[in-house]
Structure formats: C-alpha cells, structure tokens
Motif scaffolding. Structure first.
Motif, PDB file in Angstrom:
ATOM      1  N   ARG A  66       1.235  -1.329  -0.161  1.00 18.38           N
ATOM      2  CA  ARG A  66      -0.047   0.346  -0.275  1.00 18.38           C
ATOM      3  C   ARG A  66       0.998   1.941  -0.060  1.00 18.38           C
ATOM      4  N   ASN A  67       1.605   1.097   1.252  1.00 15.63           N
ATOM      5  CA  ASN A  67       3.080   2.659   0.858  1.00 15.63           C
ATOM      6  C   ASN A  67       3.845   2.623  -0.316  1.00 15.63           C
ATOM      7  N   ILE A  68       4.151   1.287  -0.942  1.00 11.38           N
ATOM      8  CA  ILE A  68       4.898   1.288  -1.952  1.00 11.38           C
ATOM      9  C   ILE A  68       4.128   1.907  -3.716  1.00 11.38           C
ATOM     10  N   THR A  69       2.901   1.767  -3.530  1.00  8.46           N
ATOM     11  CA  THR A  69       1.976   2.201  -4.690  1.00  8.46           C
ATOM     12  C   THR A  69       1.518   3.820  -4.719  1.00  8.46           C
ATOM     13  N   GLY A  70       1.319   3.902  -2.903  1.00  5.09           N
ATOM     14  CA  GLY A  70       1.172   6.002  -2.516  1.00  5.09           C
ATOM     15  C   GLY A  70       2.749   6.427  -2.726  1.00  5.09           C
ATOM     16  N   ILE A  71       3.430   5.659  -3.412  1.00 13.18           N
ATOM     17  CA  ILE A  71       5.079   6.161  -3.012  1.00 13.18           C
ATOM     18  C   ILE A  71       4.842   6.250  -5.138  1.00 13.18           C
ATOM     19  N   LEU A  72       4.564   5.509  -5.627  1.00 12.73           N
ATOM     20  CA  LEU A  72       4.838   5.496  -7.250  1.00 12.73           C
ATOM     21  C   LEU A  72       3.046   6.377  -7.521  1.00 12.73           C
ATOM     22  N   THR A  73       2.092   6.077  -6.620  1.00 11.82           N
ATOM     23  CA  THR A  73       1.612   7.908  -7.553  1.00 11.82           C
ATOM     24  C   THR A  73       1.442   8.666  -6.944  1.00 11.82           C
ATOM     25  N   VAL A  74       2.501   9.539  -5.956  1.00 12.83           N
ATOM     26  CA  VAL A  74       3.315  10.788  -5.782  1.00 12.83           C
ATOM     27  C   VAL A  74       4.192  11.000  -6.658  1.00 12.83           C
ATOM     28  N   SER A  75       4.926   9.980  -6.652  1.00 17.58           N
ATOM     29  CA  SER A  75       5.646   9.998  -8.420  1.00 17.58           C
ATOM     30  C   SER A  75       5.821  10.460 -10.004  1.00 17.58           C
ATOM     31  N   THR A  76       4.676  10.153 -10.009  1.00 23.12           N
ATOM     32  CA  THR A  76       3.659  10.055 -11.486  1.00 23.12           C
ATOM     33  C   THR A  76       3.567  11.094 -12.258  1.00 23.12           C
ATOM     34  N   VAL A  77       3.153  12.392 -10.823  1.00 23.77           N
ATOM     35  CA  VAL A  77       3.553  13.944 -11.902  1.00 23.77           C
ATOM     36  C   VAL A  77       5.089  14.040 -11.839  1.00 23.77           C
ATOM     37  N   PHE A  78       5.317  14.460 -11.028  1.00 23.79           N
ATOM     38  CA  PHE A  78       7.882  14.163 -10.411  1.00 23.79           C
ATOM     39  C   PHE A  78       7.709  13.818 -11.690  1.00 23.79           C
ATOM     40  N   LEU A  79       7.430  12.575 -12.012  1.00 19.65           N
ATOM     41  CA  LEU A  79       8.209  11.738 -12.827  1.00 19.65           C
ATOM     42  C   LEU A  79       8.478  12.194 -14.667  1.00 19.65           C
ATOM     43  N   LEU A  80       6.628  12.803 -14.827  1.00 19.03           N
ATOM     44  CA  LEU A  80       7.099  13.326 -15.916  1.00 19.03           C
ATOM     45  C   LEU A  80       7.366  15.001 -15.977  1.00 19.03           C
ATOM     46  N   VAL A  81       7.371  15.630 -15.151  1.00 19.44           N
ATOM     47  CA  VAL A  81       8.364  16.735 -15.138  1.00 19.44           C
ATOM     48  C   VAL A  81       9.255  17.323 -15.223  1.00 19.44           C
ATOM     49  N   GLY A 121      16.452   8.497 -10.236  1.00 19.60           N
ATOM     50  CA  GLY A 121      16.064   9.903  -9.669  1.00 19.60           C
ATOM     51  C   GLY A 121      15.172  10.659  -8.622  1.00 19.60           C
ATOM     52  N   VAL A 122      14.282  10.498  -9.415  1.00 23.18           N
ATOM     53  CA  VAL A 122      12.637  10.594  -8.683  1.00 23.18           C
ATOM     54  C   VAL A 122      12.087  10.001  -7.627  1.00 23.18           C
ATOM     55  N   LEU A 123      12.171   8.165  -8.036  1.00 22.69           N
ATOM     56  CA  LEU A 123      12.164   7.231  -6.900  1.00 22.69           C
ATOM     57  C   LEU A 123      12.898   7.514  -5.975  1.00 22.69           C
ATOM     58  N   LEU A 124      13.990   8.220  -6.047  1.00 21.30           N
ATOM     59  CA  LEU A 124      15.211   8.328  -4.634  1.00 21.30           C
ATOM     60  C   LEU A 124      14.610   9.389  -4.061  1.00 21.30           C
ATOM     61  N   ILE A 125      13.852  10.422  -4.666  1.00 25.58           N
ATOM     62  CA  ILE A 125      13.548  12.085  -3.814  1.00 25.58           C
ATOM     63  C   ILE A 125      12.558  11.647  -3.443  1.00 25.58           C
ATOM     64  N   SER A 126      11.416  10.594  -4.197  1.00 30.57           N
ATOM     65  CA  SER A 126       9.944  10.118  -3.491  1.00 30.57           C
ATOM     66  C   SER A 126      10.394   9.588  -2.271  1.00 30.57           C
ATOM     67  N   MET A 127      10.958   8.435  -1.767  1.00 34.77           N
ATOM     68  CA  MET A 127      11.195   7.063  -1.343  1.00 34.77           C
ATOM     69  C   MET A 127      11.509   8.395  -0.031  1.00 34.77           C
ATOM     70  N   LEU A 128      13.080   9.028  -0.491  1.00 40.38           N
ATOM     71  CA  LEU A 128      13.042   9.669   0.925  1.00 40.38           C
ATOM     72  C   LEU A 128      11.796  11.045   1.643  1.00 40.38           C
ATOM     73  N   ASP A 129      11.301  11.407   0.797  1.00 37.62           N
ATOM     74  CA  ASP A 129      10.758  12.056   1.295  1.00 37.62           C
ATOM     75  C   ASP A 129       9.212  11.392   1.388  1.00 37.62           C
ATOM     76  N   ASN A 130       8.626   9.975   1.486  1.00 40.48           N
ATOM     77  CA  ASN A 130       7.395   9.928   2.389  1.00 40.48           C
ATOM     78  C   ASN A 130       8.285   9.224   3.317  1.00 40.48           C
ATOM     79  N   GLY A 131       9.992   8.797   3.855  1.00 39.16           N
ATOM     80  CA  GLY A 131      10.438   7.880   4.807  1.00 39.16           C
ATOM     81  C   GLY A 131       9.960   8.833   5.514  1.00 39.16           C
ATOM     82  N   MET A 132      10.800  10.023   5.362  1.00 39.73           N
ATOM     83  CA  MET A 132      11.322  11.002   6.374  1.00 39.73           C
ATOM     84  C   MET A 132      10.203  11.466   7.179  1.00 39.73           C
ATOM     85  N   SER A 133       8.892  11.729   6.221  1.00 42.27           N
ATOM     86  CA  SER A 133       7.149  11.750   7.255  1.00 42.27           C
ATOM     87  C   SER A 133       7.267  10.530   7.345  1.00 42.27           C
ATOM     88  N   LEU A 134       7.099   9.855   7.543  1.00 33.81           N
ATOM     89  CA  LEU A 134       6.688   8.895   8.056  1.00 33.81           C
ATOM     90  C   LEU A 134       7.561   8.563   9.648  1.00 33.81           C
TER      91      LEU A 134
END
Length: 324
Positions: free
Chosen positions: A43-58, A275-288
């Motif tokens: 569930r959390n991994i799916t959340g990270i991927l979902t948040v990463s989508t817009v970020f990835l395209l930009v 890079g996108v996965l790394l930053i998204s994972m960092l944001d998610n992990g630190m927030s948790l």
C-alpha cells in the motif's frame, strides 16, 4: 586482473557516479524498512509510485534541456499555468480541457526555446523570467485561488483503476514516459540532443542545426509538463494555482542525483527515473518517521551539492586522464 586492481577500477570516481543513485536507492529502502516496517508494505509502495507520477513527467521534461547543458526553471510555473488555463476555459473538464492544457504546456516550452535561441540569452535567465510570466498568468486568472473541476468523472483519469489495485495515473505516466524514453534513445532527435550537450562545437562543424534541437528540447520539457498538468488536475479534481512551486526544486535534485550531468552530455531519462524514485522515497520515509520539512529540505540540498560535486570531480578526472 587481481583483486586490488579490480577494486581500484570499480572505485574510480566515474564508476561511483554511475552506481551511487542505485546504491542510495537500495540503502534508503532497507533503512526506512528497518526503522519503520510498514514502509515496505504494498500500500505504501503504491502510494509512493502514485505521488511520483506527476513528478516523473516534469523531471523527464527537465532532463532534455539539462542534457544539452541548459536548464528550465519554469517547469513548476508551467505546470500550474497550463492547468489553470485549461480549467479556466473548461471548468467541467473533458477532452477540450485536456487538449488545451497539453497545448499550453507545449506552447510554453516552445516559447522558452525560441526566446533562448533568438535572444541568444542563457536558458537560466530566460526560463527564470518566463517562470514569473507563467506565475503571473496563473494568479491573474484566478487571483491566487485554485479552480475546482466540476466534472467528477474527470477524476477517473488519475484515480480510477483499469488494472485492479493500480491507479490509472501510474499507467498513463508509465506510457508517456516510455514513449519519451524511446524518443531519447532510438530517434535522431534524442541522439542529437545528447550529442550536442556532449560537444556542441563538433556538431556545428558537422552541419547539425544545433538551435533547432535546442528548441525541441525545451518544447519536450513543456509538452511533458502539460501531460503532468492534466494528471495532477485530475488527481486533485482541481487546477492548482501555486501547486507547481514545490516541483522545481525536487525536479532539479532528481535529475542531477539520478546521474544526469548538470553540464550536459551524459545521463538520460532512465537515470531521472531512479532520481525521482529516490527523492519520492526519501520524502515518504522521512515523513513517516516524523522528520520536519525543514530537515527534509536540508537533506535534499546536501544531496544536490554532493551529486554535482561528484559529477564535476569525475569530469576533471577524465580531463586529466586525457592529457596524460
């Protein structure tokens, strides 16, 4: 090759630059899983991927100008202004709103490229100026307020599930990203953009129209940002007036930390994905873990400086080896 020489080979600066993003991704995943076990749940991994989508395209769009040794500081502002213009004229969503939003992203990127080429100004200056233009357009139309999209079916584009358990936003972003990976790797346009970033003077001597490909690179940046605007508007069910602000800093970090040289000529979209996965994972992990946003920003700033320093060190080492 004996063990000592093998280790020396692998620990050369340029090899570390290539391997570091993947190492950080693995270390980060293991660290956050140990410190907070629910981090690794589906569930959390799916959340990270979902948040990463817009970020990835930009970030993918930003990669093209950077590969040429340029930079686009207007991506966050384009993200908001494209969404705002689309929703302002078509607040019910629908195909017209989607096409207008994408078109505005494309036109904005094209305008950036044309101004850079014909005014012969650094991309940093032009896109910084255009960032304020796009912000002015977005805030001028809305007075700084978000525009709610009244058609609830519009949200299905991002939040629906063609594949059970997988939000549509992940599917659309993956398809668009894969298309541009193909363009960057398998077409003359993609190869020339990379080659120009590596050695612009040589490409000019070969008769290549460098300025044309510079315009194309910035147009790609705008087009991908337009796609991201549609997905973001659908996901939020509104066009955000200033939501794009946070994307610029994170985008630059993701591109550089992923392994694309800020000097141009090396890197690519797959590195940006890391890079996108790394930053998204960092944001998610630190927030948790309850880490404050201030500390998160400091951490990302340190990562950016470290990544740029490694790239510069690697390039200097390469130049020294060439002169020997």
């Amino acid at each position: 090759m004996d063990l000592k020489r093998l280790l020396k080979h692998w620990f050369r600066t340029e090899n570390i630059v290539v391997a570091l993003p993947y190492m950080l991704l693995a270390i980060m995943f293991l660290t956050f899983t140990i410190l907070y076990p629910p981090f690794s749940r589906i569930r959390n991994i799916t959340g990270i991927l979902t948040v990463s989508t817009v970020f990835l395209l930009v970030a993918a769009g930003e990669t093209f100008p950077i590969l040429m040794g340029g930079i686009d500081l207007s991506v966050g502002a384009m993200l908001s202004s494209s969404a705002i213009i689309g929703a302002y004229f078509f607040p019910d969503g629908g195909l017209a709103m989607i096409l207008l939003t994408i078109t505005m992203g494309l036109v904005s990127g094209f305008a950036n490229g044309v101004l850079i080429v014909f005014l012969k100004l650094p991309s940093f200056i032009v896109t910084l100026a255009m960032m304020y233009v796009y912000v002015g357009i977005a805030t001028g139309l809305t007075k700084g307020y978000n525009i709610t999209i009244r058609n609830r079916d519009f949200a299905w584009i991002s939040s629906g599930q063609l594949i059970p358990g997988v939000p549509n936003v992940i599917i659309w972003a993956s398809i668009i990203f894969a298309l541009f990976v193909f363009i960057s790797k398998k077409t003359i346009v993609g190869r020339y953009i990379l080659a120009i970033g590596s050695n612009e003077e040589s490409m000019k001597k070969m008769g290549i129209n460098v300025q044309k490909y510079r315009i194309i690179a910035f147009t790609f940046s705008g087009l991908l940002t337009g796609f991201a605007s549609v997905l973001l508007s659908s996901y939020l069910s509104m066009a955000p007036a200033r939501m794009g602000d946070k994307y610029l800093f994170n985008t630059l970090i993701a591109v550089v930390v992923g392994g694309t040289s800020i000097m141009g000529g090396s890197g690519g979209l797959m590195k940006t994905l890391v890079g996108v996965l790394l930053i998204s994972m960092l944001d998610n992990g630190m927030s948790l873990l309850g880490v404050t946003s201030n500390i998160q920003n400091i951490t990302k700033g340190v990562l950016l400086i470290a990544a740029i320093s490694l790239v510069v060190l690697s390039q200097k080492r390469g130049q020294i080896l060439l002169t020997k």
